[in-house]
Design a protein around this motif. Structure first.
Motif, short mmCIF file in Angstrom:
data_model
loop_
_atom_site.label_atom_id
_atom_site.label_comp_id
_atom_site.label_asym_id
_atom_site.label_seq_id
_atom_site.Cartn_x
_atom_site.Cartn_y
_atom_site.Cartn_z
N UNK A 22 5.72 50.93 -65.48
CA UNK A 22 4.59 50.97 -64.54
C UNK A 22 5.08 50.82 -63.10
N UNK A 23 6.08 50.00 -62.88
CA UNK A 23 6.64 49.85 -61.53
C UNK A 23 7.16 51.21 -61.04
N UNK A 24 7.75 51.99 -61.93
CA UNK A 24 8.30 53.30 -61.58
C UNK A 24 7.22 54.38 -61.42
N UNK A 25 6.16 54.33 -62.24
CA UNK A 25 5.24 55.47 -62.34
C UNK A 25 3.84 55.23 -61.80
N UNK A 26 3.45 53.99 -61.56
CA UNK A 26 2.07 53.69 -61.16
C UNK A 26 2.02 53.08 -59.76
N UNK A 27 2.53 53.81 -58.78
CA UNK A 27 2.56 53.27 -57.42
C UNK A 27 1.17 53.12 -56.81
N UNK A 28 0.16 53.65 -57.46
CA UNK A 28 -1.22 53.55 -56.97
C UNK A 28 -1.86 52.21 -57.33
N UNK A 29 -1.26 51.46 -58.27
CA UNK A 29 -1.81 50.16 -58.68
C UNK A 29 -1.48 49.10 -57.65
N UNK A 30 -2.47 48.25 -57.34
CA UNK A 30 -2.17 47.09 -56.50
C UNK A 30 -1.34 46.11 -57.32
N UNK A 31 -0.58 45.28 -56.66
CA UNK A 31 0.25 44.30 -57.35
C UNK A 31 -0.62 43.35 -58.17
N UNK A 32 -1.74 42.92 -57.62
CA UNK A 32 -2.63 42.02 -58.35
C UNK A 32 -3.16 42.69 -59.62
N UNK A 33 -3.61 43.94 -59.51
CA UNK A 33 -4.12 44.64 -60.70
C UNK A 33 -3.02 44.83 -61.73
N UNK A 34 -1.82 45.14 -61.27
CA UNK A 34 -0.70 45.30 -62.21
C UNK A 34 -0.46 44.01 -62.97
N UNK A 35 -0.43 42.90 -62.28
CA UNK A 35 -0.21 41.60 -62.92
C UNK A 35 -1.35 41.23 -63.86
#
Length: 143
Positions: A22-35
């Motif tokens: 996800x770090x490599x492919x989902x640059x549209x996600x906010x860090x909070x949403x990713x976590x």
């Protein structure tokens, strides 16, 4: 490619792979949403057929399916673009009768991957299943 069903002992490995992918492919996600998503994902595992995918003995990625729907497919970042995703999706279609998948609209590479592999967009939602403002495309396998 070989695969095996994941067990709860594999969950940490899967989440770590998910995080790298996800770090490599989902640059549209906010860090909070990713976590937040990272914390939620393990809750889904008991309800899915989660498979680990290997080339020889090297872990390439994992998938999660529910009936004929592909819930998740993630590859090790260094393995993206080498044809492994295509091998996995073809095996999922043939062996597991996968017929549908949902994709983040902002994930252009994933969208193109599924379109190239026989899926077509049938509808769109303005938010993900948790109500986050990431539009979701619903795709189905063309007959």
């Amino acid at each position: 490619m070989k695969n095996r069903q994941a067990t709860s002992n594999d969950y940490e490995t899967i989440i770590n792979l998910w995080d790298r992918s996800v770090t490599k492919t989902h640059d549209f996600l906010s860090l909070k949403d990713k976590e937040d998503i990272k914390k939620e994902i393990p809750m889904y595992f008991p309800h899915l057929d989660v498979r680990l995918w290997f080339e020889v003995n090297e872990l390439i990625g994992f998938s999660g399916t529910n009936n004929q729907h592909l819930e998740m497919l993630f590859l090790e970042p260094g393995e993206i673009g080498k044809g492994y995703g295509k091998k996995i999706i073809q095996q999922l279609i043939i062996d597991f009768n996968i017929r549908s998948v949902d994709v983040n609209k902002d994930n252009e590479n994933a969208k193109m991957f599924y379109l190239k592999n026989g899926f077509t967009i049938i509808s769109e939602e303005p938010t993900d299943s948790s109500g986050r403002h990431y539009p979701i495309l619903h795709l189905e396998l063309k007959n």
